[in-house]
Design an enzyme around this catalytic site. Sequence first.
Site, PDB file in Angstrom:
ATOM      1  N   GLU A   1      27.848 129.910 127.761  1.00 37.29           N
ATOM      2  CA  GLU A   1      28.838 130.975 127.632  1.00 37.29           C
ATOM      3  C   GLU A   1      30.266 130.489 127.825  1.00 37.29           C
ATOM      4  OE1 GLU A   1      27.363 135.207 128.340  1.00 37.29           O
ATOM      5  OE2 GLU A   1      26.951 134.166 130.225  1.00 37.29           O
TER       6      GLU A   1
ATOM      7  N   HIS B   1      33.380 134.163 135.644  1.00 36.84           N
ATOM      8  CA  HIS B   1      32.351 135.032 135.072  1.00 36.84           C
ATOM      9  C   HIS B   1      31.240 135.184 136.105  1.00 36.84           C
ATOM     10  CE1 HIS B   1      29.474 136.912 132.497  1.00 36.84           C
ATOM     11  NE2 HIS B   1      28.633 135.893 132.566  1.00 36.84           N
TER      12      HIS B   1
ATOM     13  N   HIS C   1      27.689 137.551 137.637  1.00 34.30           N
ATOM     14  CA  HIS C   1      26.601 138.507 137.453  1.00 34.30           C
ATOM     15  C   HIS C   1      26.410 139.337 138.720  1.00 34.30           C
ATOM     16  CE1 HIS C   1      24.761 135.390 134.446  1.00 34.30           C
ATOM     17  NE2 HIS C   1      25.800 136.032 133.938  1.00 34.30           N
TER      18      HIS C   1
ATOM     19  N   HIS D   1      25.237 142.956 131.973  1.00 35.73           N
ATOM     20  CA  HIS D   1      25.428 141.509 132.067  1.00 35.73           C
ATOM     21  C   HIS D   1      26.189 141.111 133.326  1.00 35.73           C
ATOM     22  CE1 HIS D   1      26.635 137.619 129.680  1.00 35.73           C
ATOM     23  NE2 HIS D   1      26.415 137.365 130.959  1.00 35.73           N
TER      24      HIS D   1
END
Length: 232
Positions: A78, A97, A99, A167
């Site tokens: 990603e 990023h 989760h 996500h």
Amino acid sequence: MHANTRESIDDLVVATKILVKEQVIDGFGHASVRDPSRSDRYFMARDNFGGNDGEDYIIELDLDSNPCKPNGSSPSLERFIHGEIYRARPDVNAIVHTHSPALIPFGISKTPLQPLYHMCGFLAAGAPVFDIQHKHGMTNMLVQNSELGRSLASSLGKSAVVLMRGHGATIVGGSLKEVVFRAVYVTINAHLQPIAMQLGEPKFLDHEEAIKTNELHHAVLNRPWNYWKSRL
């Protein structure tokens, strides 16, 4: 290597360890930093647990998210999240990023994530939701190419946080210290908001209050950074 670049790489290693320690990322999720010596390059760590144990631990990429060193370590699937946001937002120099479980519900419900205390004034611009299905149909939910990265960057707009349906979330900042600050505190805010809503009719920060608190924190980013660093 330029001295500022070396410092940014060292800080990226520290930032990744802080984010793991503070439970913002684990085996998944990632952080990056733009190369201060050339704006069309950025750095990511190979993983979240290796430390700076070799020259292949930090991967240099261009804005197309291609590794600059042939036959080096494999970059994150990603990485396009990072490359396309750096391309779209010249003001962004670091990205996380995550989760984080606390953030997931706000990406799948109609309840907006709002700043409920002074540490999250950066939410003044809102936390838009990127729903990958709207434009791209059925996918594996991962941002695995530049087209998906551009869609995410478009959803982010001028905000500091973009939620990703089913996500996680992506957080941006002008520096690693700022993005770590934002990633830690937006996660805390997400934990607190459902509690406040259960208590009834919470009064969130007004827009002007949020802007003023965000401006204030620009001057004190070293304090939490040094605290988190001391706990590693």
